[in-house]
Design a protein around this motif. Sequence first.
Motif, PDB file in Angstrom:
ATOM      1  N   LEU A   1       0.828  -1.193   0.000  1.00 24.15           N
ATOM      2  CA  LEU A   1       0.000   0.000   0.000  1.00 24.15           C
ATOM      3  C   LEU A   1       0.869   1.251   0.000  1.00 24.15           C
ATOM      4  O   LEU A   1       1.987   1.229   0.529  1.00 24.15           O
ATOM      5  N   PRO A   2       0.386   2.349  -0.572  1.00 15.15           N
ATOM      6  CA  PRO A   2       1.158   3.585  -0.571  1.00 15.15           C
ATOM      7  C   PRO A   2       1.282   4.173   0.832  1.00 15.15           C
ATOM      8  O   PRO A   2       0.443   3.915   1.713  1.00 15.15           O
ATOM      9  N   ALA A   3       2.303   4.988   1.032  1.00 14.49           N
ATOM     10  CA  ALA A   3       2.557   5.568   2.351  1.00 14.49           C
ATOM     11  C   ALA A   3       1.412   6.453   2.824  1.00 14.49           C
ATOM     12  O   ALA A   3       1.220   6.648   4.032  1.00 14.49           O
ATOM     13  N   THR A   4       0.617   6.954   1.888  1.00 17.73           N
ATOM     14  CA  THR A   4      -0.455   7.883   2.255  1.00 17.73           C
ATOM     15  C   THR A   4      -1.514   7.241   3.151  1.00 17.73           C
ATOM     16  O   THR A   4      -2.228   7.952   3.862  1.00 17.73           O
TER      17      THR A   4
ATOM     18  N   ASP B   1       3.580   1.257   7.514  1.00 16.76           N
ATOM     19  CA  ASP B   1       3.772   2.106   8.700  1.00 16.76           C
ATOM     20  C   ASP B   1       2.455   2.541   9.334  1.00 16.76           C
ATOM     21  O   ASP B   1       2.383   3.611   9.961  1.00 16.76           O
ATOM     22  N   LEU B   2       1.433   1.728   9.177  1.00 13.88           N
ATOM     23  CA  LEU B   2       0.190   1.998   9.895  1.00 13.88           C
ATOM     24  C   LEU B   2       0.380   1.673  11.366  1.00 13.88           C
ATOM     25  O   LEU B   2       1.037   0.687  11.711  1.00 13.88           O
ATOM     26  N   PRO B   3      -0.153   2.483  12.267  1.00 11.75           N
ATOM     27  CA  PRO B   3       0.005   2.188  13.693  1.00 11.75           C
ATOM     28  C   PRO B   3      -0.738   0.912  14.055  1.00 11.75           C
ATOM     29  O   PRO B   3      -1.746   0.574  13.426  1.00 11.75           O
ATOM     30  N   PRO B   4      -0.263   0.179  15.040  1.00 15.61           N
ATOM     31  CA  PRO B   4      -1.001  -1.021  15.465  1.00 15.61           C
ATOM     32  C   PRO B   4      -2.408  -0.626  15.912  1.00 15.61           C
ATOM     33  O   PRO B   4      -2.579   0.278  16.727  1.00 15.61           O
TER      34      PRO B   4
END
Length: 410
Positions: free
Chosen positions: A17-20, A83-86
């Motif tokens: 997935l993109p960083a956005t 880098d999605l938060p848990p």
Amino acid sequence: MPSALPLADPAPDDGALPATVAEGAAERAFGVYLHVPYCRVRCGYCDFNTYTADEVRGTSRADFADQAIAEVALAARVLAEADLPPRPASTVFFGGGTPTLLPTRDLARMLDAVRGAFGLADGAEVTTEANPDSIDARGLADLAEAGFTRVSLGMQSAVPHVLTTLERTHDPENVPRRVAEARAAGLQVSVDLIFGTPGESLADLDRSIDAALATEPDHLSAYALIVEEGTKLARQIARGEVPPVDDDLHADMYEHLDARLASAGYAWYEVSNWARDETHRSRHNLAYWTGEDWWGVGPGAHSHVGGVRWWNVKHPAAYAQRLASGLSPAAGRETLDAETRRVERVLLETRTALGLPVSALDRAGRTAVAGLIADELVDARLALAGRLVLTARGRLLADAVVRRLLPEPA
């Protein structure tokens, strides 16, 4: 046959997935949907992505839980690498198809995989759909012990000739039995109805409402029958074997149903959904209507994370093959721009009792509000206070309301 997938961009084989998608994620809830695509028989009105045993080659229903667990593991990796938060899952929903055609131990293993990959939030809502003939008291108790909190029973109708037209094969007498057994197991219960089946009368609908209310469910869903192109029912209507759907009768039925449910203490919170109180609303479905994040597991399942939407390959064999090869099962995806997200917000939030902030509309949409008040399609007091909530008449004409709020550019 099931409807076709949308046309869009190809999805990457690794599912990246993109960083956005990480922007603002901490403020968004996260849910998991698990699509079990198997049914004992295919109902004539259904265009969902479902299959009977005779329609599937190249994979087995017995292997499905392991395949879904593999996608859950892939989901955890993809979300972490973006880098999605848990975020623990606040809702988990098993849909289909008929999830309870699988052994309850398989459903429990799939839920354990979600729990292990993401965790479950305190008070998480965990639902499975069930056919009244596909589960029993022991199975319901096993689901409750595994962590399920809610069951949604596909009643559809209490009238034999309506069930015959829909090609629903369950025994309507099993509905109250299953509700009682689910409640004894400690599960919340939702009952699903369909209204407007060709040949169904208002008296037939009343009989179904009476039967549903007699079980004292926590939640009811009631959907107007839509005859989807390509279904057996559509062909029967085209050949004159079944009478066409009567739109005026649909409207009368909806108004009657809404009045009956309101008088029994059920409040609407979405055009097709009613609950005893806010604690019994389907939080999973509300997440769809309010644009939260969810990962859809299973053949043809759709996902949405941070403005990126994608969907899996539809056939169970193709789904199994991609996972076995270490690939994402995603078939296509799209990234929603700001205007598309705003339009979808108008489309979805206007359907709910929470309503849509007037501030979410553009100038043309805000200009339309006065006319909607005058036509008694939105609650005047709430609209003047800055929030659009449909009246009972407005719910009947929800699509027309949206067209007025989203006029075509000149």
